[in-house]
Motif scaffolding. Sequence first.
Motif, PDB file in Angstrom:
ATOM      1  N   HIS A  32      -8.095  -3.220  -0.748  1.00  0.00           N
ATOM      2  CA  HIS A  32      -8.944  -2.588  -1.760  1.00  0.00           C
ATOM      3  C   HIS A  32      -8.323  -2.712  -3.149  1.00  0.00           C
ATOM      4  O   HIS A  32      -9.027  -2.940  -4.138  1.00  0.00           O
ATOM      5  N   ALA A  33      -6.993  -2.546  -3.225  1.00  0.00           N
ATOM      6  CA  ALA A  33      -6.326  -2.660  -4.523  1.00  0.00           C
ATOM      7  C   ALA A  33      -6.467  -4.069  -5.090  1.00  0.00           C
ATOM      8  O   ALA A  33      -6.731  -4.248  -6.285  1.00  0.00           O
ATOM      9  N   ARG A  34      -6.301  -5.064  -4.240  1.00  0.00           N
ATOM     10  CA  ARG A  34      -6.450  -6.454  -4.705  1.00  0.00           C
ATOM     11  C   ARG A  34      -7.874  -6.741  -5.155  1.00  0.00           C
ATOM     12  O   ARG A  34      -8.100  -7.620  -5.995  1.00  0.00           O
ATOM     13  N   VAL A  72      -2.034   4.303  -4.329  1.00  0.00           N
ATOM     14  CA  VAL A  72      -1.785   4.652  -5.725  1.00  0.00           C
ATOM     15  C   VAL A  72      -1.397   3.391  -6.480  1.00  0.00           C
ATOM     16  O   VAL A  72      -0.841   2.448  -5.901  1.00  0.00           O
ATOM     17  N   LEU A  73      -1.691   3.348  -7.764  1.00  0.00           N
ATOM     18  CA  LEU A  73      -1.294   2.238  -8.622  1.00  0.00           C
ATOM     19  C   LEU A  73      -0.193   2.715  -9.555  1.00  0.00           C
ATOM     20  O   LEU A  73      -0.281   3.808 -10.125  1.00  0.00           O
ATOM     21  N   ALA A 150       0.322  -2.020  -6.512  1.00  0.00           N
ATOM     22  CA  ALA A 150      -0.379  -1.110  -5.620  1.00  0.00           C
ATOM     23  C   ALA A 150       0.614  -0.637  -4.574  1.00  0.00           C
ATOM     24  O   ALA A 150       1.341  -1.443  -3.991  1.00  0.00           O
ATOM     25  N   VAL A 151       0.657   0.662  -4.342  1.00  0.00           N
ATOM     26  CA  VAL A 151       1.546   1.234  -3.335  1.00  0.00           C
ATOM     27  C   VAL A 151       0.690   1.948  -2.293  1.00  0.00           C
ATOM     28  O   VAL A 151      -0.123   2.814  -2.629  1.00  0.00           O
ATOM     29  N   ALA A 152       0.864   1.542  -1.032  1.00  0.00           N
ATOM     30  CA  ALA A 152       0.179   2.177   0.091  1.00  0.00           C
ATOM     31  C   ALA A 152       1.172   3.110   0.780  1.00  0.00           C
ATOM     32  O   ALA A 152       2.206   2.658   1.272  1.00  0.00           O
ATOM     33  N   ILE A 153       0.862   4.393   0.775  1.00  0.00           N
ATOM     34  CA  ILE A 153       1.729   5.403   1.379  1.00  0.00           C
ATOM     35  C   ILE A 153       1.120   5.761   2.717  1.00  0.00           C
ATOM     36  O   ILE A 153       0.177   6.548   2.817  1.00  0.00           O
TER      37      ILE A 153
END
Length: 274
Positions: A32-34, A72-73, A150-153
């Motif tokens: 989704h971030a990309r 989160v970005l 983009a960070v996926a937690i």
Amino acid sequence: MAFRLAPTAVAEGFRLEAHDTVGSTNALALDHARDGDAGNLWVVARMQESGRGRRGRAWATPHGNLAATLLVLVGSELRLAATLGFVAGLALADALEAVVPKGRIAIGLDGASQGTNRFELKWPNDVLASGAKLAGILLESAALGDGRFAVAIGIGVNVVAYPPDLPYPATSLQALGAAGDAETLFLALSDAWSANARLWNEGRGLGAIRRRWLDHAAGLGGEVAVRIDGSVVRGTFETIDEDCRFVIREHGGNLLTIAAGDVHFGAVASAGAG
């Protein structure tokens, strides 16, 4: 019951994408971030078919467990963003305290527990109950074209089941006699995340997060063995430093700071780290 966000999370602009089954919530969030997602998006599922843990290990999420990822970005400071894993651990511990009735979970970590928390945080990314792994946290990142990341937690919780063939103790809320479901836990998690993220305050409150984390730390002051790239270091778990790195006091008195490694406590540490 359907997945839903806490009112505090909605008020702060978080969004929710809920699934029954996915491959990986982390992978989906980064996709989704990309594709241009603005972040502050929770991707949740009752089942993951290709989840993973640290160092590429498989992390099973059978139906009824919780797989949740917050996207989160961030700017270019990935080192600081890595401390969001400690925010996630605190948020999950707070959520579990909120939804699991008192008296349902015993305290203890093979002699190394501080004896004050039903849910303890094991450096760097696990949540323990009764000394066994209840949940794991995995941060993954992807570079975006505008210089941000983009960070996926990712947060995986054993609500109804846990893998039986692990080289360390594991458990689930159901095995511990705690009723509840993934949806109720996620509701509390989305609320607790907001509170702890405000404390973190884009890294300015990292000192406060560190102090809270140490109050929940598993094995603090106890015997510990840390496996680092094939070798094992033994000593006492002294603290985590200002960057949330693991600090061990070796048997000779030397202090060693560790940025990455597999931690083992108590009898496992004394006998060997496996």
